[in-house]
Design a protein around this motif. Structure first.
Motif, short mmCIF file in Angstrom:
data_model
loop_
_atom_site.label_atom_id
_atom_site.label_comp_id
_atom_site.label_asym_id
_atom_site.label_seq_id
_atom_site.Cartn_x
_atom_site.Cartn_y
_atom_site.Cartn_z
N THR A 15 1.20 5.41 0.14
CA THR A 15 0.51 6.62 0.62
C THR A 15 1.41 7.82 0.34
O THR A 15 2.64 7.71 0.29
CB THR A 15 0.20 6.54 2.12
N PRO B 112 -2.17 6.27 -4.26
CA PRO B 112 -3.00 7.48 -4.23
C PRO B 112 -3.56 7.83 -5.61
O PRO B 112 -3.01 7.45 -6.64
CB PRO B 112 -2.02 8.57 -3.76
N ASN C 67 0.84 -1.20 0.00
CA ASN C 67 0.00 0.00 0.00
C ASN C 67 0.88 1.25 0.00
O ASN C 67 1.69 1.44 0.91
CB ASN C 67 -0.92 0.02 1.22
N SER D 222 -1.13 14.67 -1.87
CA SER D 222 -1.65 14.92 -0.52
C SER D 222 -2.24 16.31 -0.40
O SER D 222 -3.02 16.59 0.50
CB SER D 222 -0.54 14.74 0.53
#
Length: 213
Positions: free
Chosen positions: A8, A163, A6, A16
């Motif tokens: 991020t 993302p 995963n 972000s």
């Protein structure tokens, strides 16, 4: 048994922040590639009979296609993962990481498709490849619009997530070409100037050509 990777976004990276502006298209027609994902980190499954996913392919998908939207992999992109500098280069459709062939890519319609030469379970390699994906809109005359780039993955074992980037593509105004006027005057004119009296510099001149408006 559990296998996953995963990704991020790190604080301050493009994704972000929600959106970032594509300022690369301007009235001169200059267009540059904009990195879709910036700084990221990852987690993988740990424990007995667990680990990172084995990835065979990934797809970067554009939410809209205006007719001038493109995705590519930036040749020469470099980032540090787990203390190691990973550098992506391309030759045609072939993609290399640190000069080792890892796969190939193509772009058509709204999708950039990447296929590994063999299943990859190294998150560092996958991470730098995702970061090397870039977007460009080549139009020099279009309104502002919102674009989204999302990622899906093919695996032989496990799952992967990454993302989604939301791109606010800025407005590019019409290209305005300043008027260019060429004057031609009869030869042999002699000008006489007097103090505080305007003098016609090109007596008898006429417009030879006019370009623009």
């Amino acid at each position: 048994m559990s296998y996953f990777t995963n990704f991020t976004a790190n604080p301050g990276s493009n994704v972000s922040n929600g959106t970032f502006q594509d300022f690369e298209n301007d009235v001169t027609g200059n267009n540059s590639w904009v990195q879709v994902l910036s700084s990221m980190n990852y987690t993988t499954a740990t424990g007995f009979l667990s680990g990172p996913a084995s990835v065979t392919s990934f797809d970067a998908h554009l939410s809209t296609q205006t007719g001038s939207d493109y995705l590519t992999i930036i040749s020469g992109y470099s980032a540090t993962w787990d203390g190691v500098q990973e550098t992506v280069t391309t030759s045609g459709s072939n993609v290399y990481v640190n000069n080792v062939l890892v796969g190939s890519f193509s772009f058509s319609g709204q999708d950039l498709n990447f296929s590994f030469t063999s299943a990859n379970s190294n998150p560092d390699i996958l991470g730098v490849l995702l970061q090397s994906v870039a977007y460009a809109d080549t139009s020099t005359n279009r309104p502002a619009f919102n674009e989204q780039v999302s990622f899906t993955f093919g695996t032989s074992n496990g799952t992967v997530s990454a993302p989604t980037a939301n791109i606010a593509v800025g407005n590019v105004p019409d290209v305005v070409i300043p008027a260019q006027i060429t004057f031609t005057a009869p030869a042999g004119n002699t000008l006489t100037g007097y103090a505080n009296v305007p003098t016609t510099v090109m007596p008898g001149a006429y417009v030879q050509s006019l370009n623009g408006s």
